[in-house]
Design a protein around this motif. Sequence first.
Motif, PDB file in Angstrom:
ATOM      1  N   LEU A  85      40.252  46.227  33.607  1.00  0.00           N
ATOM      2  CA  LEU A  85      40.773  46.988  34.702  1.00  0.00           C
ATOM      3  C   LEU A  85      40.542  48.384  34.694  1.00  0.00           C
ATOM      4  N   GLU A  86      39.985  48.973  35.779  1.00  0.00           N
ATOM      5  CA  GLU A  86      39.528  50.326  35.880  1.00  0.00           C
ATOM      6  C   GLU A  86      40.291  51.242  36.987  1.00  0.00           C
ATOM      7  N   ASN A  87      41.184  52.071  36.431  1.00  0.00           N
ATOM      8  CA  ASN A  87      41.657  52.853  37.478  1.00  0.00           C
ATOM      9  C   ASN A  87      42.625  52.199  38.470  1.00  0.00           C
ATOM     10  N   ASP A 113      36.707  37.635  33.600  1.00  0.00           N
ATOM     11  CA  ASP A 113      35.576  36.756  33.295  1.00  0.00           C
ATOM     12  C   ASP A 113      34.246  37.088  34.107  1.00  0.00           C
ATOM     13  N   GLY A 114      34.057  38.423  34.305  1.00  0.00           N
ATOM     14  CA  GLY A 114      32.956  38.613  34.783  1.00  0.00           C
ATOM     15  C   GLY A 114      33.132  38.781  36.451  1.00  0.00           C
ATOM     16  N   ALA A 115      34.025  38.378  37.106  1.00  0.00           N
ATOM     17  CA  ALA A 115      34.251  38.286  38.477  1.00  0.00           C
ATOM     18  C   ALA A 115      35.224  39.405  38.986  1.00  0.00           C
ATOM     19  N   ASP A 116      34.728  40.357  39.901  1.00  0.00           N
ATOM     20  CA  ASP A 116      35.644  41.284  40.550  1.00  0.00           C
ATOM     21  C   ASP A 116      36.753  40.545  41.616  1.00  0.00           C
ATOM     22  N   VAL A 117      38.048  40.519  41.018  1.00  0.00           N
ATOM     23  CA  VAL A 117      38.835  39.804  41.703  1.00  0.00           C
ATOM     24  C   VAL A 117      39.102  40.098  43.208  1.00  0.00           C
ATOM     25  N   ALA A 118      38.962  41.362  43.436  1.00  0.00           N
ATOM     26  CA  ALA A 118      39.188  41.762  44.991  1.00  0.00           C
ATOM     27  C   ALA A 118      37.954  41.215  45.974  1.00  0.00           C
ATOM     28  N   GLN A 119      36.920  40.863  45.463  1.00  0.00           N
ATOM     29  CA  GLN A 119      35.946  40.347  46.203  1.00  0.00           C
ATOM     30  C   GLN A 119      35.770  39.009  46.470  1.00  0.00           C
ATOM     31  N   LEU A 120      36.710  38.309  45.718  1.00  0.00           N
ATOM     32  CA  LEU A 120      36.730  36.764  45.721  1.00  0.00           C
ATOM     33  C   LEU A 120      37.331  36.433  47.173  1.00  0.00           C
ATOM     34  N   THR A 123      39.716  48.754  40.208  1.00  0.00           N
ATOM     35  CA  THR A 123      39.064  47.384  40.018  1.00  0.00           C
ATOM     36  C   THR A 123      39.668  46.327  38.767  1.00  0.00           C
ATOM     37  N   VAL A 124      39.585  45.078  39.055  1.00  0.00           N
ATOM     38  CA  VAL A 124      40.043  44.111  38.194  1.00  0.00           C
ATOM     39  C   VAL A 124      38.773  43.149  37.804  1.00  0.00           C
ATOM     40  N   VAL A 125      38.279  43.068  36.729  1.00  0.00           N
ATOM     41  CA  VAL A 125      37.319  42.038  36.529  1.00  0.00           C
ATOM     42  C   VAL A 125      37.688  40.912  35.370  1.00  0.00           C
TER      43      VAL A 125
END
Length: 232
Positions: A6-8, A66-73, A62-64
């Motif tokens: 988790l970033e900011n 297992d390698g996936a940016d959750v918001a981009q899915l 951002t929340v990543v």
Amino acid sequence: GSAVTLENVRKTYQLGEPVHALDGVSLEIPRGSYTAIMGPSGSGKSTLMNLVGCLDTPTEGTVVVDGADVAQLSDRERTRLRGTTVGFVFQTFNLMPRLNALENVALPQLFQGIDRGERHERARELLERVGLGDRTDHMPNELSGGQRQRVALARALVNDPAIVLADEPSGNLDTETESDVLDLFAEFHDAGTTMVVVTHERHVAERAERIVHVLDGQLERIESLDGGESTA
Ligand code: ADP
Ligand code: ADP
């Protein structure tokens, strides 16, 4: 590598007055680690779990997983990630009352395109691992609280998830049963599963490698249980 980063992260609920349930949270959960999350009611623990478990997306940051940016899915990809990468264990077990133990454990595999025989075989194997090999045909209401929680744990693990998220997993259990369930968590952690447990109980948290203390939507501090202490 990281199981979750988790970033900011900020999560804002907008019901009249905006509520920042999480406000500037950065956290790394290493692969194979065992993390406890503690904090008073309303501090943001459930919000944090929902983000880590891909049940929700952040307002900012951002929340990543297992390698996936959750918001981009897409919703569909997020649902898939939730079903295969993350396993959930709840305080109230959330078993389906009309399905027996075996069917409950087999359920998450339904969406994996695995045939019925194989699903049941895998479910039986998991029930054996949690000590319920002789209870596969029992309905949830024929099982004790500890047995139901072990069924829920078997179900959480049936897709071999990278991460298991447990929200107050022993809240409804007596001391002895709780201890059995926590021993199982330790076993699965030893076998390589990343464990994240939300709890109010200090003795439950102390089974983890570190405790993340949440306060008013922020990380107050991270307590390492092999001695050291670091700030969040
Ligand atoms: P905890 O799990 O530590 O009790 P939560 O993450 O549930 O904390 O809640 C953090 C804050 O966000 C609280 O002030 C809560 O009232 C608010 N909150 C949580 N979920 C929602 C929601 N769906 N809508 C509005 N506010 C919410
Ligand atoms: P545990 O220590 O695992 O919580 P208990 O001592 O509560 O187990 O229960 C002992 C046995 O009684 C279990 O094998 C369980 O199958 C049975 N049992 C417990 N509760 C119920 C119930 N509500 N209905 C039927 N059987 C039950």
